[in-house]
Design a protein around this motif. Structure first.
Motif, PDB file in Angstrom:
ATOM      1  N   GLN A 173       0.823  -1.201   0.000  1.00 51.74           N
ATOM      2  CA  GLN A 173       0.000   0.000   0.000  1.00 51.74           C
ATOM      3  C   GLN A 173       0.862   1.258   0.000  1.00 51.74           C
ATOM      4  O   GLN A 173       0.553   2.237  -0.682  1.00 51.74           O
ATOM      5  CB  GLN A 173      -0.906  -0.003   1.244  1.00 51.74           C
ATOM      6  CG  GLN A 173      -1.899  -1.155   1.303  1.00 51.74           C
ATOM      7  CD  GLN A 173      -2.951  -1.084   0.220  1.00 51.74           C
ATOM      8  OE1 GLN A 173      -3.593  -0.055   0.049  1.00 51.74           O
ATOM      9  NE2 GLN A 173      -3.129  -2.169  -0.508  1.00 51.74           N
ATOM     10  N   LEU A 174       1.954   1.209   0.733  1.00 56.80           N
ATOM     11  CA  LEU A 174       2.874   2.345   0.719  1.00 56.80           C
ATOM     12  C   LEU A 174       3.494   2.529  -0.664  1.00 56.80           C
ATOM     13  O   LEU A 174       3.674   3.653  -1.136  1.00 56.80           O
ATOM     14  CB  LEU A 174       3.966   2.129   1.766  1.00 56.80           C
ATOM     15  CG  LEU A 174       5.046   3.214   1.858  1.00 56.80           C
ATOM     16  CD1 LEU A 174       4.425   4.575   2.187  1.00 56.80           C
ATOM     17  CD2 LEU A 174       6.115   2.838   2.885  1.00 56.80           C
ATOM     18  N   GLY A 175       3.812   1.417  -1.318  1.00 53.89           N
ATOM     19  CA  GLY A 175       4.349   1.514  -2.683  1.00 53.89           C
ATOM     20  C   GLY A 175       3.354   2.103  -3.659  1.00 53.89           C
ATOM     21  O   GLY A 175       3.736   2.802  -4.614  1.00 53.89           O
ATOM     22  N   TYR A 176       2.046   1.837  -3.444  1.00 53.94           N
ATOM     23  CA  TYR A 176       1.018   2.392  -4.331  1.00 53.94           C
ATOM     24  C   TYR A 176       0.914   3.904  -4.211  1.00 53.94           C
ATOM     25  O   TYR A 176       0.303   4.554  -5.057  1.00 53.94           O
ATOM     26  CB  TYR A 176      -0.337   1.772  -4.006  1.00 53.94           C
ATOM     27  CG  TYR A 176      -0.497   0.346  -4.492  1.00 53.94           C
ATOM     28  CD1 TYR A 176       0.257  -0.139  -5.554  1.00 53.94           C
ATOM     29  CD2 TYR A 176      -1.405  -0.508  -3.876  1.00 53.94           C
ATOM     30  CE1 TYR A 176       0.110  -1.436  -5.987  1.00 53.94           C
ATOM     31  CE2 TYR A 176      -1.564  -1.807  -4.312  1.00 53.94           C
ATOM     32  CZ  TYR A 176      -0.801  -2.276  -5.367  1.00 53.94           C
ATOM     33  OH  TYR A 176      -0.941  -3.562  -5.804  1.00 53.94           O
ATOM     34  N   ALA A 177       1.501   4.481  -3.169  1.00 54.60           N
ATOM     35  CA  ALA A 177       1.487   5.940  -3.041  1.00 54.60           C
ATOM     36  C   ALA A 177       2.351   6.596  -4.107  1.00 54.60           C
ATOM     37  O   ALA A 177       2.168   7.784  -4.415  1.00 54.60           O
ATOM     38  CB  ALA A 177       1.958   6.358  -1.650  1.00 54.60           C
ATOM     39  N   ASP A 178       3.293   5.870  -4.676  1.00 57.24           N
ATOM     40  CA  ASP A 178       4.081   6.338  -5.831  1.00 57.24           C
ATOM     41  C   ASP A 178       3.452   5.737  -7.091  1.00 57.24           C
ATOM     42  O   ASP A 178       3.556   4.533  -7.328  1.00 57.24           O
ATOM     43  CB  ASP A 178       5.538   5.908  -5.708  1.00 57.24           C
ATOM     44  CG  ASP A 178       6.277   6.664  -4.624  1.00 57.24           C
ATOM     45  OD1 ASP A 178       5.895   7.812  -4.342  1.00 57.24           O
ATOM     46  OD2 ASP A 178       7.233   6.093  -4.052  1.00 57.24           O
ATOM     47  N   ILE A 179       2.793   6.567  -7.880  1.00 55.73           N
ATOM     48  CA  ILE A 179       2.096   6.101  -9.090  1.00 55.73           C
ATOM     49  C   ILE A 179       3.045   6.288 -10.265  1.00 55.73           C
ATOM     50  O   ILE A 179       3.445   7.425 -10.581  1.00 55.73           O
ATOM     51  CB  ILE A 179       0.791   6.881  -9.301  1.00 55.73           C
ATOM     52  CG1 ILE A 179      -0.115   6.707  -8.077  1.00 55.73           C
ATOM     53  CG2 ILE A 179       0.081   6.407 -10.560  1.00 55.73           C
ATOM     54  CD1 ILE A 179      -1.385   7.532  -8.131  1.00 55.73           C
ATOM     55  N   ARG A 180       3.396   5.193 -10.921  1.00 54.93           N
ATOM     56  CA  ARG A 180       4.382   5.216 -12.004  1.00 54.93           C
ATOM     57  C   ARG A 180       3.746   4.843 -13.331  1.00 54.93           C
ATOM     58  O   ARG A 180       2.663   4.239 -13.389  1.00 54.93           O
ATOM     59  CB  ARG A 180       5.538   4.261 -11.691  1.00 54.93           C
ATOM     60  CG  ARG A 180       6.272   4.632 -10.405  1.00 54.93           C
ATOM     61  CD  ARG A 180       7.441   3.721 -10.111  1.00 54.93           C
ATOM     62  NE  ARG A 180       8.120   4.108  -8.882  1.00 54.93           N
ATOM     63  CZ  ARG A 180       9.079   5.031  -8.828  1.00 54.93           C
ATOM     64  NH1 ARG A 180       9.489   5.612  -9.947  1.00 54.93           N
ATOM     65  NH2 ARG A 180       9.643   5.335  -7.677  1.00 54.93           N
ATOM     66  N   ALA A 181       4.431   5.208 -14.410  1.00 55.04           N
ATOM     67  CA  ALA A 181       3.931   4.934 -15.761  1.00 55.04           C
ATOM     68  C   ALA A 181       4.078   3.449 -16.069  1.00 55.04           C
ATOM     69  O   ALA A 181       5.195   2.920 -16.004  1.00 55.04           O
ATOM     70  CB  ALA A 181       4.684   5.761 -16.785  1.00 55.04           C
ATOM     71  N   PRO A 182       2.993   2.751 -16.436  1.00 52.63           N
ATOM     72  CA  PRO A 182       3.117   1.330 -16.762  1.00 52.63           C
ATOM     73  C   PRO A 182       3.681   1.078 -18.158  1.00 52.63           C
ATOM     74  O   PRO A 182       4.181  -0.004 -18.437  1.00 52.63           O
ATOM     75  CB  PRO A 182       1.669   0.835 -16.658  1.00 52.63           C
ATOM     76  CG  PRO A 182       0.837   2.034 -16.956  1.00 52.63           C
ATOM     77  CD  PRO A 182       1.595   3.213 -16.448  1.00 52.63           C
ATOM     78  N   ILE A 183       3.589   2.070 -19.050  1.00 53.64           N
ATOM     79  CA  ILE A 183       4.101   1.940 -20.417  1.00 53.64           C
ATOM     80  C   ILE A 183       4.809   3.232 -20.796  1.00 53.64           C
ATOM     81  O   ILE A 183       4.659   4.263 -20.138  1.00 53.64           O
ATOM     82  CB  ILE A 183       2.970   1.649 -21.437  1.00 53.64           C
ATOM     83  CG1 ILE A 183       1.980   2.824 -21.474  1.00 53.64           C
ATOM     84  CG2 ILE A 183       2.274   0.340 -21.131  1.00 53.64           C
ATOM     85  CD1 ILE A 183       0.946   2.721 -22.570  1.00 53.64           C
ATOM     86  N   SER A 184       5.560   3.176 -21.876  1.00 52.22           N
ATOM     87  CA  SER A 184       6.150   4.390 -22.450  1.00 52.22           C
ATOM     88  C   SER A 184       5.121   5.044 -23.370  1.00 52.22           C
ATOM     89  O   SER A 184       4.429   4.362 -24.119  1.00 52.22           O
ATOM     90  CB  SER A 184       7.421   4.058 -23.228  1.00 52.22           C
ATOM     91  OG  SER A 184       8.396   3.488 -22.385  1.00 52.22           O
ATOM     92  N   GLY A 185       5.020   6.359 -23.292  1.00 56.33           N
ATOM     93  CA  GLY A 185       4.044   7.048 -24.126  1.00 56.33           C
ATOM     94  C   GLY A 185       4.013   8.532 -23.831  1.00 56.33           C
ATOM     95  O   GLY A 185       4.931   9.093 -23.217  1.00 56.33           O
ATOM     96  N   ARG A 186       2.928   9.160 -24.278  1.00 45.68           N
ATOM     97  CA  ARG A 186       2.749  10.599 -24.087  1.00 45.68           C
ATOM     98  C   ARG A 186       1.560  10.847 -23.188  1.00 45.68           C
ATOM     99  O   ARG A 186       0.496  10.239 -23.353  1.00 45.68           O
ATOM    100  CB  ARG A 186       2.561  11.300 -25.428  1.00 45.68           C
ATOM    101  CG  ARG A 186       2.240  12.786 -25.303  1.00 45.68           C
ATOM    102  CD  ARG A 186       2.448  13.511 -26.609  1.00 45.68           C
ATOM    103  NE  ARG A 186       3.852  13.535 -26.980  1.00 45.68           N
ATOM    104  CZ  ARG A 186       4.355  14.326 -27.941  1.00 45.68           C
ATOM    105  NH1 ARG A 186       3.559  15.135 -28.606  1.00 45.68           N
ATOM    106  NH2 ARG A 186       5.627  14.285 -28.240  1.00 45.68           N
ATOM    107  N   THR A 187       1.738  11.776 -22.236  1.00 42.30           N
ATOM    108  CA  THR A 187       0.667  12.093 -21.304  1.00 42.30           C
ATOM    109  C   THR A 187      -0.358  13.016 -21.949  1.00 42.30           C
ATOM    110  O   THR A 187      -0.026  13.824 -22.826  1.00 42.30           O
ATOM    111  CB  THR A 187       1.231  12.766 -20.045  1.00 42.30           C
ATOM    112  OG1 THR A 187       1.920  13.971 -20.418  1.00 42.30           O
ATOM    113  CG2 THR A 187       2.187  11.836 -19.330  1.00 42.30           C
ATOM    114  N   GLY A 188      -1.602  12.906 -21.467  1.00 41.02           N
ATOM    115  CA  GLY A 188      -2.667  13.788 -21.921  1.00 41.02           C
ATOM    116  C   GLY A 188      -2.941  14.883 -20.900  1.00 41.02           C
ATOM    117  O   GLY A 188      -2.037  15.349 -20.205  1.00 41.02           O
TER     118      GLY A 188
END
Length: 392
Positions: A173-188
């Motif tokens: 749960q503590l690790g979920y506090a850091d939200i990371r990109a699951p794929i490479s791409g461009r943000t909207g």
């Protein structure tokens, strides 16, 4: 002396004399007039070529992100920091959003304290079990009492395993506090900002949508009649970009005219749409320069094979008549010959000739309405100056 008068030949003169008079008149006409030849008909021409012609299927498609992910939080929390800007290119594993970690850190400390307590109880239960085991061997206690201590020791060990799982879950749960990109791409667009409260797996308010655009996909539909040829191309392994006779895909942006020819057919749907008679295909393009953009419409050409050494003429050279397809061929003496031809198929503005025309022959592509077999023709633009009459 009386003058001698000359009289014109009578209408009733001998036939030989009348024929001589007509010949004399004809001779006088040739000496005073010139014979004018008919001008050559101006036409436009092309030379029949032998070349390899690809077999292609044309359609219209839509550019799609190869992968699209709506980024959501897996836990409830408050956004502490956002680490990206709208439109940033990110790589898989990059940190996007950080939630307030304090509640999760407190939960982890509590879980670790419970684990420590459970381990202490295990040590005590194990010590009691060892002592009562010796007494059981000396028959100093009853079997029921020994079994009770044995059960207590085993239960304490199980409690330790449960507390270890609770610690692992708190760490997760503590690790979920850091939200990371699951794929490479461009943000909207950023839909939530610092200080906003997020709910776990909230479908209504994702943090951001991440689209992979390099490589990128194009989805398009083709008639079901082309399905067999497409499947044969894929089954024979002709689905890479390396060879000219393989199932390659080219796309042209309808708005900008940007063309890319390095696509590869990757997907054929498992059913034909019964309402339209079309089947969906998907091609993948490297798109390193990001010229293709998700959501845009493109013209798609799928190459599924090759006709080697085909005889090709412009389609304007072939005309349809009651006797079938015909074409005018310009011979070396500048006269035209009407040929019956057999067209194998068309490719864009060209026609592939199966019979009737040989490579290197010159065919008329415009001006056929003024032609007849045997008429002389002059290859030049139809709007040019008229041909000068030839002198005899």
């Amino acid at each position: 002396m009386n003058a001698v008068r000359f009289s014109p030949p009578s209408l009733f003169a001998p036939p030989a004399l009348a024929l001589a008079a007509l010949l004399a008149l004809a001779g006088c006409g040739r000496s005073s007039e010139r014979v004018v030849a008919a001008p050559a008909v101006p036409v436009q021409v092309a030379t029949a070529e032998r070349r390899d012609v690809p077999r292609r299927i044309e359609s219209i498609g839509t550019v799609q992100a190869l992968r699209s992910v709506s980024i959501k939080s897996q836990v409830d929390g408050v956004i502490a920091q956002v680490h990206f800007k709208e439109g940033d290119d990110v790589k898989a594993g990059d940190l996007l959003v950080t939630l307030d970690k304090r509640p999760f850190e407190n939960s982890l400390r509590s879980a670790r304290a419970d684990l420590a307590n459970a381990r202490a109880l295990v040590q005590q239960a194990q010590a009691d079990l060892d002592r009562y085991q010796r007494l059981d061997e000396q028959a100093a206690i009853s079997k029921e009492e020994y079994v009770a201590y044995l059960t207590k020791a085993e239960t304490s060990k199980a409690q330790v395993q449960a507390k270890e799982a609770a610690v692992a879950n708190a760490e997760l749960q503590l690790g979920y506090a850091d939200i990371r990109a699951p794929i490479s791409g461009r943000t909207g667009q950023r839909l939530l900002h610092e200080g906003a409260l997020v709910k776990a797996n909230d479908n209504s308010f994702p943090l951001v949508t991440l689209n992979q655009i390099a490589p990128i996909a194009i989805s398009y539909a083709v008639p079901e009649g082309a399905l067999d040829e497409i499947r044969r191309a894929l089954a024979s392994g002709r689905a890479t970009v390396a060879a000219t006779d393989r199932a390659t895909v080219a796309a042209t942006d309808r708005a900008t005219g940007v063309k890319r020819e390095n696509g590869r057919l990757e997907f054929v749907d498992n059913t034909v749409d019964p309402t339209t008679g079309m089947i969906t295909l998907k091609a993948v393009f490297p798109n390193d320069d990001e010229a293709l953009w998700p959501g845009r419409f493109v013209y798609v050409v799928t190459q599924v094979g090759l006709d080697p050494g085909a005889i090709v003429v412009p389609s304007t050279a072939v005309q349809t008549s009651q006797n079938g397809s015909t074409a005018y061929v310009l011979k070396p003496d500048r006269t035209v010959e009407l040929r019956t031809v057999k067209v194998a198929r068309t490719d864009g503005d060209d026609s592939l000739i199966a019979e009737g025309i040989a490579p290197g022959e010159v065919v008329v592509t415009d001006g056929q309405l003024r032609l007849l077999p045997g008429v002389k023709a002059e290859p030049r633009p139809l709007g040019g100056p008229a041909a000068a009459p030839k002198k005899s």
